[in-house]
Design an enzyme around this catalytic site. Structure first.
Site: not given
Length: 635
Positions: A166, A354, A422
């Site tokens: 930023y 979520c 995973k």
């Protein structure tokens, strides 16, 4: 972890911090909606000691998303109401204040973005305008005025956002700063902007107001700042009056390091915080893929940080601190860094959600209420949607039977957890299985729910969560015995030789190919009709996946269609119409999925039913879990 700590005169009840994460829950004027308030209030109820609320813009042209704002006096009172509600639950609240600089678009803010220099932003593509010195002075004052409004609104402090690429970090780093005046070039000049901001805040808000600073210890980009220079910076921040350092990493151009996916190790930048702690005497907050309170405890006990911040874990389970403190660790729903609802929604311009917590962002709707009439509910299918529906319906007071025709709960997420990186998906599945057992769901494994069984058991309502199976388009040779489904291969129900063609280069095909690539001597080729491999993957996960495919020597053939499968080869046609023959021992089928809906048609007129998840339409897990939750609430 549950001992208090004092930062800038503010006593915080424990060492657990909700790290700021953009939600897109505020309105276009930067005002807090009830959705925004309830989302944060749930975390305060959950026992977090400090909540840092994300990205309060100091100027409407300094927003990268629909973030909250305190750029105007009219915004003070509404945000004071937010703070009051969080304080009521014992949490301390800090407003993170920022200006996004070049990391936005003209389409969003209505004007050309600004920065230290006119260096294009590699993430957004924006070409910014270099700020003039008077404009810089004005923004310094805006940071101070925003801080004062935060103090007037009752915030316990502010966090100056000097991280993640930023505007403040744009001045601090050569990655974006190519100025040759007093705000660029030398280390001292590049530090002038943040130090002036800190001084202005102190002048306006006093020395008794808590001011922290978030910094990327390593920006992970070309010309970006590394840890060595960060260690030179943080003592200056402390000397300028900063009360704590919040250590993160990355810029938008290295977004994987800001919100690391499951490809990145847990707690991966804790050692950066430890290095910073060696050179300052103020508290240091660490963050970065920490989703387990036990891990947080070990970090604190090792002395590497004074507080531990978690962002996505607070989405997955806002009650993480209370559950851990009460000895209910097995009930904690751990973030699996899947990126589907948080990062995926955010950078898609939507409000975050979520995948594993269907209530995230919907707290204000109070959807889950006790059942007014107790019923017997049959849930058909033990995948993510069915598990969620069963749990919620049972929690509401219904008698719930869950029918799964295989011997394992989890549906297609079980083989989905098999490819490299995973493994953490299994933590969600094991949690879901524990919870359905804990709330009294009667699970029937190896049981196919038929219309006859429906008539025998006579449920009041059926929730159909039968999922999806591998699609089988009309390709010649698809039924040959050496053609195997990706899920069968991943689950060990099929085996392959050394030379393999993977039919389909979406997420399933690409991840299966990466799994095959670990086999010594494997010769794996992905054939995909679309021009992009793994197009539906989140950008950061796709980056790591493509790297893995390259490392494992997987050949890629995008913009190529399969014409025919023969006994020992696959005939394909590329975008130019050229035919190629790919010799192979096996073909792995990964050409998408199609809903399993036979039961839906059979139940018509027999019993009331609801269809959820991939049985509606083949998609990712995020909408499946949400639909399962809503079905459990509605019956």
């Amino acid at each position: 972890m549950f001992s208090p700590i004092t930062i800038g005169g503010v006593e915080i009840k424990n060492r657990l911090v909700v790290a700021p994460m953009v939600t897109n829950y505020c309105d276009q004027d930067g005002m807090p909606t009830e959705r925004f308030i309830r989302y944060h209030e749930e975390k305060a109820k959950g026992g977090w000691g400090l909540i840092i609320i994300e990205d309060y813009a100091v100027d409407p042209a300094g927003r990268g998303f629909w973030t909250p704002g305190l750029w105007d006096d009219s915004q003070t009172a509404p945000h004071a109401g937010l703070v009051e509600r969080l304080h009521a639950h014992g949490a301390k609240v800090i407003a993170q204040i920022y200006h996004c600089g070049r990391q936005t678009t003209e389409a969003l803010i209505g004007v050309q973005p600004v920065s230290a220099s006119g260096v294009p932003d590699p993430a957004s593509g924006s070409v910014p305008r270099a700020l003039t010195v008077p404009e810089i002075h004005r923004i310094v004052q805006q940071f101070a005025e925003t801080s004062l409004r935060a103090k007037q609104a009752g915030f316990d402090g502010v966090e100056v956002h000097g991280a993640h690429g930023y505007l403040i970090s744009q001045f601090m780093s050569y990655h974006a700063n190519r100025r040759v005046d007093e705000y660029g070039g030398s280390f001292e000049n590049r530090m002038r902007f943040p130090l002036e901001i800190i001084a202005a805040i102190r002048e306006l808000c006093g020395d008794d107001f808590c001011v922290t600073f978030r910094i990327s210890a390593d920006e992970q980009v070309t010309d970006g700042r590394g840890l060595a220079e960060t260690l030179e910076i943080v003592p200056l921040l402390e000397a300028a009056g900063i009360d704590a350092i919040h250590v993160s990493a990355g810029t938008y151009a290295s977004s994987w390091s800001i919100i690391p996916p499951l490809n990145v190790k847990q707690g991966w930048i804790v050692d950066h915080a430890a290095a910073i702690k060696e050179v300052v005497d103020i508290p240091v907050i660490t963050v970065g893929r920490i989703n387990d309170p036990a891990m947080a405890e070990s970090v604190l006990q090792s002395g590497k940080a004074d507080m531990v911040a978690m962002a996505r874990q607070s989405l997955a389970d806002p009650y993480t601190p209370i559950k851990y403190q009460q000895g209910r660790r097995s009930e904690i729903r751990s973030c699996i860094a899947c990126q589907q609802g948080c990062v995926g929604n955010l950078f898609g311009g939507q409000a975050i959600a979520c995948m594993i917590n269907a209530q995230c962002g919907y707290e204000y709707l109070d959807e889950q209420q006790p059942a007014t009439e107790k019923k017997t509910i049959a849930v058909v299918g033990g995948g993510p949607a069915g598990l969620e529906a069963a749990r919620v319906a049972a929690e509401r007071g219904h008698t719930v039977h869950l029918y799964e025709k295989t011997g394992t709960l989890g549906g297609e997420l079980v083989p989905g957890a098999m490819p490299p990186n995973k493994g953490e998906f299994t933590s969600y599945l094991s949690w879901a299985a524990r919870m359905v057992e804990a709330v009294g769901v009667e699970v029937h494994l190896d049981t196919e729910f038929t219309v006859d069984l429906c008539r025998q058991t006579n449920p009041d309502h059926v929730i159909v969560a039968t999922g999806a199976v591998a699609a089988r388009p009309p390709i010649a040779g698809l039924d040959l015995p050496h053609v195997v489904a990706a899920s069968d291969l991943l689950m060990g129900r099929a085996s392959v030789g050394k030379q393999v063609v993977v039919a389909g280069g979406g997420m399933i095909g690409s991840e299966t190919a990466s799994w095959l690539g670990v086999i010594p001597g494997a010769d794996v080729t992905i054939v995909e009709m679309l021009p992009t491999i793994a197009a539906e993957e989140d950008a950061s996960r796709r980056m790591f996946l493509m790297q893995l495919l390259t490392e494992r020597g997987v050949k890629l053939m995008p913009s190529t269609k399969i014409v025919e499968i023969t006994a020992d080869a696959v005939e394909v046609e590329d975008a130019g119409g050229q035919r190629h023959t790919l010799p192979c021992d096996n073909v792995v089928l990964a050409l998408g999925t199609q809903p399993v809906r036979e039961l839906v048609e059979e139940l018509e007129g027999v019993v009331p039913f609801t269809v959820v998840g991939d049985a509606v339409e083949a998609r990712n897990v995020l909408p499946a879990v949400r639909e399962g939750f809503l079905a459990g609430c509605a019956v």
